[in-house]
Design a protein around this motif. Sequence first.
Motif, short mmCIF file in Angstrom:
data_model
loop_
_atom_site.label_atom_id
_atom_site.label_comp_id
_atom_site.label_asym_id
_atom_site.label_seq_id
_atom_site.Cartn_x
_atom_site.Cartn_y
_atom_site.Cartn_z
N ALA A 79 -50.55 2.98 -55.16
CA ALA A 79 -50.44 2.02 -56.26
C ALA A 79 -49.19 1.15 -56.18
CB ALA A 79 -50.46 2.77 -57.58
N ASN A 80 -49.38 -0.15 -56.49
CA ASN A 80 -48.22 -1.03 -56.65
C ASN A 80 -47.53 -0.72 -57.97
OD1 ASN A 80 -50.65 -3.21 -55.56
ND2 ASN A 80 -48.87 -2.77 -54.29
N ARG A 81 -48.36 -0.45 -58.97
CA ARG A 81 -47.83 -0.08 -60.29
C ARG A 81 -48.64 1.08 -60.82
NH1 ARG A 81 -47.75 -3.19 -64.81
NH2 ARG A 81 -49.59 -4.27 -64.06
N VAL A 82 -48.01 1.85 -61.69
CA VAL A 82 -48.64 3.04 -62.25
C VAL A 82 -48.52 3.02 -63.76
CG1 VAL A 82 -48.43 5.56 -62.44
CG2 VAL A 82 -48.24 4.49 -60.21
N GLY A 83 -49.61 3.36 -64.44
CA GLY A 83 -49.54 3.58 -65.88
C GLY A 83 -49.90 5.03 -66.13
N ILE A 84 -49.13 5.71 -66.95
CA ILE A 84 -49.41 7.12 -67.25
C ILE A 84 -49.96 7.21 -68.65
CG2 ILE A 84 -48.44 9.42 -67.52
CD1 ILE A 84 -46.50 8.82 -65.29
N ILE A 85 -51.13 7.79 -68.78
CA ILE A 85 -51.78 7.93 -70.09
C ILE A 85 -51.82 9.40 -70.49
CG2 ILE A 85 -54.11 7.98 -69.06
CD1 ILE A 85 -55.11 6.48 -71.57
N HIS A 110 -52.74 7.46 -75.17
CA HIS A 110 -51.66 6.48 -75.23
C HIS A 110 -51.06 6.31 -73.85
CE1 HIS A 110 -51.43 6.57 -79.63
NE2 HIS A 110 -51.66 7.87 -79.52
N ILE A 111 -50.63 5.08 -73.54
CA ILE A 111 -49.89 4.88 -72.30
C ILE A 111 -48.44 5.23 -72.60
CG2 ILE A 111 -49.08 3.18 -70.64
CD1 ILE A 111 -51.81 2.02 -70.64
N VAL A 112 -47.93 6.23 -71.90
CA VAL A 112 -46.59 6.71 -72.21
C VAL A 112 -45.52 5.98 -71.40
CG1 VAL A 112 -47.28 8.97 -73.07
CG2 VAL A 112 -46.86 8.69 -70.64
N ILE A 113 -45.87 5.50 -70.22
CA ILE A 113 -44.91 4.74 -69.43
C ILE A 113 -45.67 3.96 -68.36
CG2 ILE A 113 -44.42 6.53 -67.72
CD1 ILE A 113 -41.42 5.68 -67.96
N ASP A 122 -42.29 14.56 -62.38
CA ASP A 122 -41.05 14.61 -63.16
C ASP A 122 -41.08 13.53 -64.25
OD1 ASP A 122 -39.94 16.66 -61.61
OD2 ASP A 122 -39.33 15.22 -60.08
N VAL A 123 -41.65 12.37 -63.89
CA VAL A 123 -41.76 11.28 -64.86
C VAL A 123 -42.64 11.73 -66.03
CG1 VAL A 123 -42.55 8.91 -65.25
CG2 VAL A 123 -41.52 9.54 -63.05
N PHE A 124 -43.76 12.33 -65.69
CA PHE A 124 -44.69 12.79 -66.72
C PHE A 124 -44.05 13.86 -67.59
CE2 PHE A 124 -48.30 15.17 -68.41
CZ PHE A 124 -49.09 14.13 -68.90
N LEU A 125 -43.35 14.78 -66.92
CA LEU A 125 -42.66 15.87 -67.63
C LEU A 125 -41.64 15.29 -68.61
CD1 LEU A 125 -42.27 18.99 -67.72
CD2 LEU A 125 -40.49 18.69 -66.02
#
Lengths: 258, 321
Positions: free
Chosen positions: B203-209, B213-216, B300-303
């Motif tokens: 991915a060039n960019r990532v969205g975490i849901i 909700h999109i958290v980051i 780690d980002v998700f955590l």
Amino acid sequence: MTGFPTWWSGVSGIAARQTRAFFTNPALIIPGLLFPMLFFAAFAGGLSDLTRVPGFDYAPGYTSFQYVFVLFQSSMFGGIFIGFAVARDFENGFARRLMLATPHRSAILFGYAAAAMIRAAFTIVFVTVIALIAGLDILGSPGQIALLYVLALASNILGSLWALGIAFRFQSLSVTPFMQIPLFILLFLAPVYVPLQLLSGWIRHVADVNPATFLLEGGRALLAGSAGPVLAAWLVVIIGGIVLGIWSLTGLRAAETR
Amino acid sequence: MGAIEVRGLVREFKKGPRAVDGIDITVAEGEIYGFLGPNGAGKSTTVLMLTTLLPPTAGTATVAGFDIVKQGAEVRGAIGAALQEAALDKFLTGREHIKLQGSLHGMKGAELKRRGDDLLERVGLTDAADRKVGGYSGGMKRRLDLALALLHNPRVLFLDEPTTGLDPQSRTALWDEVARLAREDGVTVFLTTQYLEEADALANRVGIIDHGHIVIEGTPAELKASVGRSSVEIEPHDAARLGDLERTLAAFGTPLTMRGTSASIRLNEGVSDVAAIVRALDAEGIGIHQLRLREPTLDDVFLEQTGRSLEGSGDDEDAAE
């Protein structure tokens, strides 16, 4: 490619898939032929003495009388069986591909209905050949006979629209009895074994207003070249087509929003 | 305008939770957007809405410039999608699938044959093209599904967990193909996955849901940088010296969770601390059995964002997906 050419391409692609499935799968083709033959053998063979009943005045004879019933019954059930195929496609997920890849989704409905008509046309030819061997007597003019077959194919469309409306709404093989049973009831509350005028009591009252009666009696009149409720049969097809068309299209819309 | 523009998109199921709860996403032309989250987070529901298979409860979205509610036919003409379970007919061959898919998109004749043959070759299914799909392996089905999704040269490609259940070799081959599509053909790819390495690699960019909700959102590098510095985990030769080890390490960073026989810290300065740590431990006479240096990961980002680990989480979540 956009617009009608894409829509038509989708219709023919879906119809081709279903038709191929029918002609290459013995489990589909054999019951589709055995079913009407069983009716034909049981009724035309076993009940032919009914022609001796006073008032039974169908000139082409009992085989021809029953042939019309088997013709309509097999046509309509050809439409019902396409509902089974749609329900199966929803259950195994294949319908999702169609919903996703078909820009104009009405092509799905028309594609399945076209496949049902091709299937019905094949069954009609088969049943007719067997009936001719069994002594089918045709007294109607070529134009009347052509109208009879158009009427039979139109009844196939009615069966398809009914079953597709259910399949789109419920998307499960478990509801296939709801496709078949109403049609069984409708057909067997019509004058199947004897002409309408020989029925009496409650079944006569029901048969008098049963749409299937008009189809059968109209079809028999066309085969015999005699007067009969042909116009009423066409009205049944037109009104039924409108009502069931709305039923199946709203079913498709329901499938889109599930 | 981006290839995908989503504003306040909501999907609420009857008697169920809000599977998607007001998300905003913008994906640029030719970008690979990784949509990451545990099972039940709302990933697949989002994809179903963007591919017009499910109407949104609220909000708006355009795909390839077309409104997903008002211009469904145009959206479907512009996108390709390979969803979680390959929707294939086991009685049709691979080539028959190509023919059917082409006809659904209005393709025919020589154009369809040429494109179909190209794609079958590209996904390595030329030899199996005339075999019934019922005999295909899981990887072959996925590859055929991808070929079908690409048949009509879509501008936007949706891949919903495309490598779930694939062996490592098939997974790598699929990654290569997806990367090539974006790089060479300019296809915009919306990729949902629960595999962190997949999003990281592609991915060039990532969205975490999470929970609808999109958290980051950001590039993988940005997201990992947002977590901070590297960490180091050390296992002493002598388990009895674990307490001494922890005390020594505390001077170099923030202690992290301990795993029984080892101690770990988030480094104050980063990798440059490692040499000083080794010298300090040597001076204390603490032998090192194992030393592991870890860069921050998307997990780690998700955590950090949710307080939970993404890997292996969410298996018991709602059935909307």
